[in-house]
Design an enzyme around this catalytic site. Structure first.
Site, PDB file in Angstrom:
ATOM      1  N   HIS A  18       0.106  -4.068  -1.195  1.00 16.73           N
ATOM      2  CA  HIS A  18       1.331  -4.384  -1.952  1.00 16.73           C
ATOM      3  C   HIS A  18       1.012  -4.508  -3.445  1.00 16.73           C
ATOM      4  O   HIS A  18       1.758  -4.026  -4.291  1.00 16.73           O
ATOM      5  CB  HIS A  18       1.937  -5.719  -1.493  1.00 16.73           C
ATOM      6  CG  HIS A  18       2.383  -5.752  -0.059  1.00 16.73           C
ATOM      7  ND1 HIS A  18       1.896  -6.664   0.851  1.00 16.73           N
ATOM      8  CD2 HIS A  18       3.272  -4.989   0.621  1.00 16.73           C
ATOM      9  CE1 HIS A  18       2.476  -6.472   2.022  1.00 16.73           C
ATOM     10  NE2 HIS A  18       3.302  -5.459   1.914  1.00 16.73           N
ATOM     11  N   SER A 129       0.357  -6.088   6.853  1.00 17.09           N
ATOM     12  CA  SER A 129       0.273  -7.550   6.951  1.00 17.09           C
ATOM     13  C   SER A 129      -0.059  -7.989   8.374  1.00 17.09           C
ATOM     14  O   SER A 129      -0.819  -8.941   8.577  1.00 17.09           O
ATOM     15  CB  SER A 129       1.593  -8.180   6.500  1.00 17.09           C
ATOM     16  OG  SER A 129       1.856  -7.824   5.169  1.00 17.09           O
TER      17      SER A 129
HETATM   18  N1  COA Z   1       0.339  -2.031   1.596  1.00 18.24           N
HETATM   19  C1  COA Z   1       0.142  -2.740   2.697  1.00 18.24           C
HETATM   20  N2  COA Z   1       1.088  -2.923   3.622  1.00 18.24           N
HETATM   21  C2  COA Z   1       2.279  -2.364   3.399  1.00 18.24           C
HETATM   22  C3  COA Z   1       2.573  -1.606   2.258  1.00 18.24           C
HETATM   23  C4  COA Z   1       1.512  -1.444   1.338  1.00 18.24           C
HETATM   24  N3  COA Z   1       1.670  -0.739   0.229  1.00 18.24           N
HETATM   25  N4  COA Z   1       3.837  -1.173   2.331  1.00 18.24           N
HETATM   26  C5  COA Z   1       4.332  -1.640   3.480  1.00 18.24           C
HETATM   27  N5  COA Z   1       3.397  -2.362   4.117  1.00 18.24           N
HETATM   28  C6  COA Z   1       3.509  -2.996   5.427  1.00 18.24           C
HETATM   29  C7  COA Z   1       3.911  -4.430   5.342  1.00 18.24           C
HETATM   30  O1  COA Z   1       2.789  -5.256   5.200  1.00 18.24           O
HETATM   31  C8  COA Z   1       4.602  -4.633   6.654  1.00 18.24           C
HETATM   32  O2  COA Z   1       3.634  -4.831   7.636  1.00 18.24           O
HETATM   33  P1  COA Z   1       3.974  -5.585   8.983  1.00 18.24           P
HETATM   34  O3  COA Z   1       5.034  -4.800   9.685  1.00 18.24           O
HETATM   35  O4  COA Z   1       2.672  -5.542   9.644  1.00 18.24           O
HETATM   36  O5  COA Z   1       4.436  -6.952   8.596  1.00 18.24           O
HETATM   37  C9  COA Z   1       5.248  -3.287   6.953  1.00 18.24           C
HETATM   38  O6  COA Z   1       4.553  -2.366   6.153  1.00 18.24           O
HETATM   39  C10 COA Z   1       6.703  -3.281   6.619  1.00 18.24           C
HETATM   40  O7  COA Z   1       6.805  -3.534   5.254  1.00 18.24           O
HETATM   41  P2  COA Z   1       7.918  -4.228   4.416  1.00 18.24           P
HETATM   42  O8  COA Z   1       7.863  -3.508   3.128  1.00 18.24           O
HETATM   43  O9  COA Z   1       7.739  -5.685   4.351  1.00 18.24           O
HETATM   44  O10 COA Z   1       9.178  -3.797   5.159  1.00 18.24           O
HETATM   45  P3  COA Z   1      10.115  -4.526   6.128  1.00 18.24           P
HETATM   46  O11 COA Z   1      10.433  -3.479   7.121  1.00 18.24           O
HETATM   47  O12 COA Z   1       9.625  -5.813   6.614  1.00 18.24           O
HETATM   48  O13 COA Z   1      11.348  -4.832   5.165  1.00 18.24           O
HETATM   49  C11 COA Z   1      13.200  -4.235   3.740  1.00 18.24           C
HETATM   50  C12 COA Z   1      11.923  -3.808   4.432  1.00 18.24           C
HETATM   51  C13 COA Z   1      13.097  -5.608   3.137  1.00 18.24           C
HETATM   52  C14 COA Z   1      13.434  -3.249   2.637  1.00 18.24           C
HETATM   53  C15 COA Z   1      14.334  -4.143   4.785  1.00 18.24           C
HETATM   54  O14 COA Z   1      13.998  -4.861   5.936  1.00 18.24           O
HETATM   55  C16 COA Z   1      15.650  -4.647   4.240  1.00 18.24           C
HETATM   56  O15 COA Z   1      16.246  -4.021   3.416  1.00 18.24           O
HETATM   57  N6  COA Z   1      16.110  -5.811   4.721  1.00 18.24           N
HETATM   58  C17 COA Z   1      17.363  -6.404   4.317  1.00 18.24           C
HETATM   59  C18 COA Z   1      18.439  -6.175   5.349  1.00 18.24           C
HETATM   60  C19 COA Z   1      19.070  -4.818   5.197  1.00 18.24           C
HETATM   61  O16 COA Z   1      19.589  -4.449   4.166  1.00 18.24           O
HETATM   62  N7  COA Z   1      19.061  -4.070   6.298  1.00 18.24           N
HETATM   63  C20 COA Z   1      19.727  -2.814   6.397  1.00 18.24           C
HETATM   64  C21 COA Z   1      18.852  -1.704   6.004  1.00 18.24           C
HETATM   65  S1  COA Z   1      19.646  -0.182   6.322  1.00 18.24           S
END
Ligand code: COA
Length: 161
Positions: A18, A129
């Site tokens: 990140h 993560s």
């Molecule tokens: N380096 C290391 N890990 C990374 C990374 C990077 N550059 N980019 C992504 N990751 C990993 C994260 O650590 C996480 O790992 P985990 O699943 O083991 O915890 C995984 O990739 C997902 O990453 P994250 O970026 O946290 O995405 P998410 O799927 O949890 O959340 C949001 C993404 C916040 C954009 C999305 O859930 C959201 O928009 N939520 C709000 C509700 C919403 O609007 N929903 C409708 C969408 S259509």
């Protein structure tokens, strides 16, 4: 031109992957809001304040980076903040399908929405993560994957001495 962008995610916890994305974004844009999602349906190891605190500590030297959090839809947060561009990291082809779906759904709901995807260094392509939490939980060394403050917090959570 919009030079202020949002980088949303769970950051449970923040990893070097990140941080790599945030550093790249901080060189490309004037202002980055790192937005920690408070999703009641996703069980996290760290609560929202802990995740924000870790981000604040590890990113304190990046003066154009702000830490915030949001609940609900990302597009609503983007509108409230009057932003247009959301940064996401693309680690591997496997990320693409999920990101593509997310980006298109968001744009369908809000036409003013755009994504910019950044690739982390290949050192962090495999990192997530969940992987870090699993290694820490089993007593492994996570020094290569997370800053020392995060390593300490993981040890506290899993009560490893
Ligand atoms: N380096 C290391 N890990 C990374 C990374 C990077 N550059 N980019 C992504 N990751 C990993 C994260 O650590 C996480 O790992 P985990 O699943 O083991 O915890 C995984 O990739 C997902 O990453 P994250 O970026 O946290 O995405 P998410 O799927 O949890 O959340 C949001 C993404 C916040 C954009 C999305 O859930 C959201 O928009 N939520 C709000 C509700 C919403 O609007 N929903 C409708 C969408 S259509």
């Amino acid at each position: 031109m919009c030079k202020s962008v949002i980088y949303p995610g769970s950051f449970d916890p923040v990893t070097y992957g990140h941080i790599d994305i945030i550093k790249r974004a901080s060189r490309l844009f004037t202002h980055i809001i790192v937005a920690v999602v408070a999703n009641p349906n996703k069980k996290t190891l760290f609560d929202i304040d802990e995740r924000k605190e870790m981000l604040k500590t590890v990113l304190k030297d990046l003066k154009n980076v702000e830490i915030d959090s949001f609940e609900g839809l990302l597009i609503d947060y983007v509108k409230i903040k009057k932003k247009q561009i959301v940064i996401r990291g693309l680690r591997a082809v496997s990320d693409f399908e999920y990101e593509f779906q997310l980006a298109l759904a968001n744009r369908k709901m809000y036409t003013g929405f755009d994504n910019i995807f950044l690739m982390p260094s290949e050192k962090y392509i495999f990192l997530s993560s969940s992987m870090v939490k699993e290694i820490a939980r089993l007593g492994g060394d996570v020094s290569q994957f997370v800053p020392s403050i995060v390593k300490i917090k993981l040890k506290e959570k899993f009560r490893i001495t």
